[in-house]
Design a protein around this motif. Structure first.
Motif, PDB file in Angstrom:
ATOM      1  N   VAL B 472       0.793  -1.425   0.064  1.00 33.12           N
ATOM      2  CA  VAL B 472       0.020  -0.128   0.098  1.00 33.12           C
ATOM      3  C   VAL B 472       1.020   1.319   0.080  1.00 33.12           C
ATOM      4  O   VAL B 472       0.549   2.196  -0.508  1.00 33.12           O
ATOM      5  CB  VAL B 472      -0.821   0.023   1.258  1.00 33.12           C
ATOM      6  N   SER B 473       1.915   1.114   0.909  1.00 29.83           N
ATOM      7  CA  SER B 473       2.742   2.448   1.011  1.00 29.83           C
ATOM      8  C   SER B 473       3.467   3.018  -0.247  1.00 29.83           C
ATOM      9  O   SER B 473       3.839   4.104  -0.323  1.00 29.83           O
ATOM     10  CB  SER B 473       3.850   2.053   1.874  1.00 29.83           C
ATOM     11  N   ALA B 475       2.303   1.753  -3.563  1.00 22.70           N
ATOM     12  CA  ALA B 475       1.585   1.490  -4.791  1.00 22.70           C
ATOM     13  C   ALA B 475       1.106   2.821  -5.485  1.00 22.70           C
ATOM     14  O   ALA B 475       1.359   3.963  -4.957  1.00 22.70           O
ATOM     15  CB  ALA B 475      -0.102   0.965  -4.472  1.00 22.70           C
ATOM     16  N   GLN B 478      -3.843   3.309  -4.464  1.00 23.18           N
ATOM     17  CA  GLN B 478      -4.219   2.218  -3.468  1.00 23.18           C
ATOM     18  C   GLN B 478      -5.369   1.656  -4.084  1.00 23.18           C
ATOM     19  O   GLN B 478      -5.389   0.334  -3.738  1.00 23.18           O
ATOM     20  CB  GLN B 478      -4.798   2.912  -2.323  1.00 23.18           C
ATOM     21  N   CYS B 530      -2.312  -2.568  -8.197  1.00 21.27           N
ATOM     22  CA  CYS B 530      -2.927  -1.709  -7.165  1.00 21.27           C
ATOM     23  C   CYS B 530      -3.343  -2.808  -5.892  1.00 21.27           C
ATOM     24  O   CYS B 530      -3.918  -3.533  -6.316  1.00 21.27           O
ATOM     25  CB  CYS B 530      -3.835  -0.779  -7.539  1.00 21.27           C
ATOM     26  N   PRO B 531      -3.083  -2.311  -4.644  1.00 19.43           N
ATOM     27  CA  PRO B 531      -3.410  -3.466  -3.758  1.00 19.43           C
ATOM     28  C   PRO B 531      -4.921  -3.856  -3.481  1.00 19.43           C
ATOM     29  O   PRO B 531      -5.171  -4.892  -3.317  1.00 19.43           O
ATOM     30  CB  PRO B 531      -2.898  -2.612  -2.366  1.00 19.43           C
ATOM     31  N   TYR B 532      -5.787  -2.962  -3.881  1.00 17.05           N
ATOM     32  CA  TYR B 532      -7.312  -3.181  -3.772  1.00 17.05           C
ATOM     33  C   TYR B 532      -7.973  -2.870  -4.842  1.00 17.05           C
ATOM     34  O   TYR B 532      -7.797  -1.825  -5.617  1.00 17.05           O
ATOM     35  CB  TYR B 532      -7.788  -2.201  -2.580  1.00 17.05           C
TER      36      TYR B 532
END
Lengths: 570, 570
Positions: B472-473, B475, B478, B530-532
């Motif tokens: 997340v930090s 990406a 997010q 992207c994480p989400y």
């Protein structure tokens, strides 16, 4: 931040090698230090200011829909050869070879790189329009680096490039950047004029504007009208035709006698001539021999006017014009420099409007130590071209409105927007397929801002005898908090309390926790120029501090609980 | 950001010239593009990631009390001559001359510049300690640029320099940076080991640690102990002495017969010899001829071991060691390469501990096509030096604890901290006056992080077959918000609503508003990483979306009002 922990090497003395106020103050306030000519280190305070400007620029670019990327500083020269600028750019382009003897340039600008990128990655109208920008260190080997950050060899720049399908698209992209530039300079608290300019070496077929920060030390001259919004670089500012060209046939002057030879021994300048003959300079015609792309021409302007070489270049459709050397000029006129005149010349003669409209004038006689008086343009000589060839002067009629008289100001160029058209996209092959599947060249614009130069320009506009007056948006710290005596525990306690409180509230505070004399602290604070000053002094025990704006105004006493609300109000 | 407006040129195919997963994925996800060997453009997504890492580094540097500044990339070579590195640095240092023929280097690092700055601006103990840092593009003409951003010629680096009054001060500054580095890499979600390292060309008298991101493609080897916190670069990792050196006097082997000549025609390598004689490699002694600062020496390690040139260099106190060329080696041994042995050599003979402890071994005979068997170290030849001269091997005893067996891993060096001591401050004259008014050299440390390299290292650690898995930090965004069909107004309406809502909440959202097939959108989303991921599909009309973590796990249905709380929870 605690001042004792920061490298802020302020100077009492004015550095002897700094000529301008901004250069002196940026050195004295400990913002920058020179490493080599035109090459500077940004010390912690200077770097804070630089990053603030960078962030303002970034926000406005993003707001205008531009995309940020970062291209390399090392550029293969092959691309510069493709664009044709490898030879044109000259010694300002820093060149080097790598360990395999491949040649690179250190990027002074990125038209070649961005055009080749977009050529390779974008090929459909569906991806257009697109504006790409970067904030990057640029390199330019200036012949005369000077004035600190104003003309450096390594500097921070924002450069943006737009890619459109057609010219109306370019107009929109250009207007969007133009608007962003105004917002940027406004946020930096600057007095800036957007002026029409000449495209110069970067080329391009469309319009171009320069953004000029008004300042006496500026290297450019701007002509602007107080009655309308006309503003142009001196290179570009039009002169309204005055009077009519006088022709030989049917003129009221037809009855005049022929020009007369006047002996003017060793009188070569308009000034000398004016004194010698007791005739004002506006009664003379200056004849100058130029080389335009290698070919000689004679250019005539009135004695008190100056030739505008940009206009001359455009009138001739030439790539380059320069004043001919003495020997060349002498061979054209048959006389030493200082005695040139239009009569009898065999090279093309170009006359400014004003010259063509003169009734009778004094010119050189093309003969050593002689001038001619009573010369009638259109009668005694007929120019091959008549047009606008001179610089506008203070008080000239505005070319845009009927009322105004132009004012001249000096300015520092801090931004530039260009309509490039297809210059680079055609040379480097950046095309797209339109909705009908036809290949079309992209229409480009380019847009630069000198970020490091803004620092100098702002200091030039905003300073007094004691130091810098930063606008809040660019200040290294908004608040300078100064306890008068480190030994006074009440003062230190209150200062610490305020420091914590303001920092918590997101205000940037520089706490002067140095064990220095109060006078020295105040002098440094004036030099550094944070907009708000809070002094914690004798009334600390009563919870009262002194509050002062750096920009002026009286010192006010504030209760400690009123400090934050007062700052918020401002 | 709307994806249709962003330049994200994803690639379906694996680029043929990219060898590593990170290099392939960074090209395929449209993060970077190569301009020349080792020189890359950061496209908008790549630049977003770069800036996130830059910001993490900046925050931790500031937290550790370091001050940010910016020094020039163009460095006058005079300073490199003062430090003595002008000749030592070799072709990695890019050199150029300006228009006045003055020579400059393009900064690969800034010890010289920062030391000269501090020398000129700081002279009292009251200003110390001080740590200065910058985040800046660096230039290094690598012989073999490769693996994308891992080994580039133009790259982004954070370099910091500490100045202390004494060594205990340096220890504190060093520890503070060491701690900051751990926090930085942790925030980047990396698996990193800090290992003891060799100071190498940068010099320095104190300790040094490298921070290694564990990855198979790493160019470095790390030895670490699972039982204690011992970890070292292979160059540096100590070998525990095993056994005792055997001496000729009083040895149990004194009764043994002399070494015997064995005919080994054209058998030159340990592997060939081992097969030919049916004797395992650990029964051989390898004899290698080195040149140490121009002087020949013989180095002995066991047949299955490798010489560690860093240890050899230290043992000899030499500036540089290199394997001698064939002719030189032959002139030392009197035999072709492959038949060297220790007996009868006139050059100094250095033996690894293990060799010195061998009972009996096979060595070269210094005679073409012959080896010797039954050679007894300490008896048949006496080494002039016995010590640790080899690389540790997998499973070797940990030099720090009694239980552990070392494990070897590959790593990518992403950070380095050095105790420089007075190397630069003495050469460049950076001294201060102590409280008693005595002049003392400043004690320096230096601390680097390869910011662009971190991108590659993280992708190398965090990817799967489909693409990147950004923490997340780091990406670029997010959330990747994907309406399945642009034609479905319910989907587009809900997507726009969520887009606005999440952006308002300060979440970075990439909205895939492109008119592409769903499969293509999902593939791109996997690549970009992207994480989400939020997919707005068939249930849009019911206000229901699909939510998925890029790192794995099942797809969950979420009501639109639960999206923001769920993201906040994560």
């Amino acid at each position: 931040m605690r001042q004792s922990r920061l490298l802020i090497p302020t100077l009492r003395e004015i550095p002897s090698d700094a000529e301008t106020a901004s250069h002196q103050l940026m050195l004295r306030a400990g913002l920058i230090r020179q490493l080599a000519a035109g090459i500077y280190t940004y010390l912690p305070l200077g770097y804070r200011v630089l990053r603030k400007v960078e962030q303002i620029v970034r926000e406005e670019m993003d707001r205008a829909g531009a995309q940020e990327l970062l291209m390399p500083a090392l550029q293969p020269v092959e691309l510069w050869k493709e664009s044709g600028r490898y030879t044109v750019y000259g010694p300002e382009l820093i060149r080097l070879t790598d360990r395999h003897d491949r040649e690179f340039a250190l990027g002074p600008t990125h038209e070649e790189i961005v055009t080749s990128l977009v050529r390779d990655e974008v090929n459909s109208y569906r991806k257009l329009p697109m504006t790409l920008y970067q904030i990057q260190t640029k390199f330019r080997d200036e012949r005369r680096p000077r004035f600190g950050l104003l003309r450096g060899r390594e500097f921070l720049m924002k450069d943006a490039y737009s890619f459109d399908m057609d010219w109306s698209g370019l107009d929109r992209s250009y207007d969007s950047m133009y608007g962003a530039y105004h917002r940027i300079f406004e946020r930096c608290g600057m007095q800036v004029k957007a002026v029409q300019a000449d495209a110069g070496a970067i080329g391009g077929e469309g319009g171009t504007h320069e953004f000029m920060a008004l300042a006496e030390i500026g290297e450019d001259t701007i002509a602007s009208c107080p009655c309308c919004d006309y503003a142009a670089n001196l290179e570009q500012a039009e002169c309204k035709p005055e009077g009519e060209a006088v022709t030989s046939s049917g003129s009221a002057t037809a009855a005049f006698s022929k020009p007369e030879l006047v002996h003017t021994p060793d009188i070569r300048t308009i000034e000398q001539l004016s004194g010698y003959l007791s005739v004002p300079a506006e009664r003379f015609i200056k004849t100058l021999i130029y080389k335009a792309d290698g070919r000689e021409v004679a250019v005539l302007v009135r004695g008190d006017h100056e030739v505008n070489e940009t206009k001359l270049r455009h009138a001739l459709g030439a790539e380059a014009v320069e004043l001919a050397e003495g020997l060349t000029a002498a061979s054209v006129t048959g006389a030493p420099v200082g005695f040139a005149g239009p009569i009898g010349l065999t090279v093309p003669v170009l006359a400014d409007y004003v010259v063509a409209a003169m009734d009778s004038a004094v010119t050189g006689a093309n003969q050593a130590d002689y001038h001619l008086s009573g010369v009638r343009p259109g009668h005694d000589f007929v120019p091959s071209y008549v047009g606008d060839l001179r610089n506008v002067v203070q008080g000239a009629a505005c070319p845009a409105c009927s009322e105004g008289r132009l004012e001249l100001h000096r300015g520092i160029e801090i931004g530039h927007v260009f309509k490039l058209g297809t210059k680079y996209s055609e040379k480097l092959g950046a095309s797209y397929l339109d909705a009908e599947g036809r290949e079309q060249p992209m229409i480009m614009g380019c847009y630069g801002i000198g970020i490091s130069r803004i620092l100098s320009a702002v200091v030039e506009q905003k300073h007094d005898a004691q130091g810098i007056l930063w606008p809040v948006s660019m200040a290294p710290f908004q608040v300078h908090l100064i306890p008068v005596s480190l030994k006074d525990t009440h003062q230190m306690q209150l200062a610490d309390e305020l420091y914590e409180q303001l920092q918590q509230a997101g205000i940037e505070v520089l706490l002067d926790d140095r064990d220095e004399r109060p006078g020295s602290k105040f002098n440094d604070a004036d030099l550094i120029g944070c907009p708000y000053r809070i002094v914690v002094g004798k009334q600390a025990q009563q919870g009262i501090v002194e509050f002062k704006l750096r920009s002026g105004g009286e010192v006010r006493s504030l209760k400690k609980e009123d400090v934050l609300p007062e700052l918020r109000r401002l």
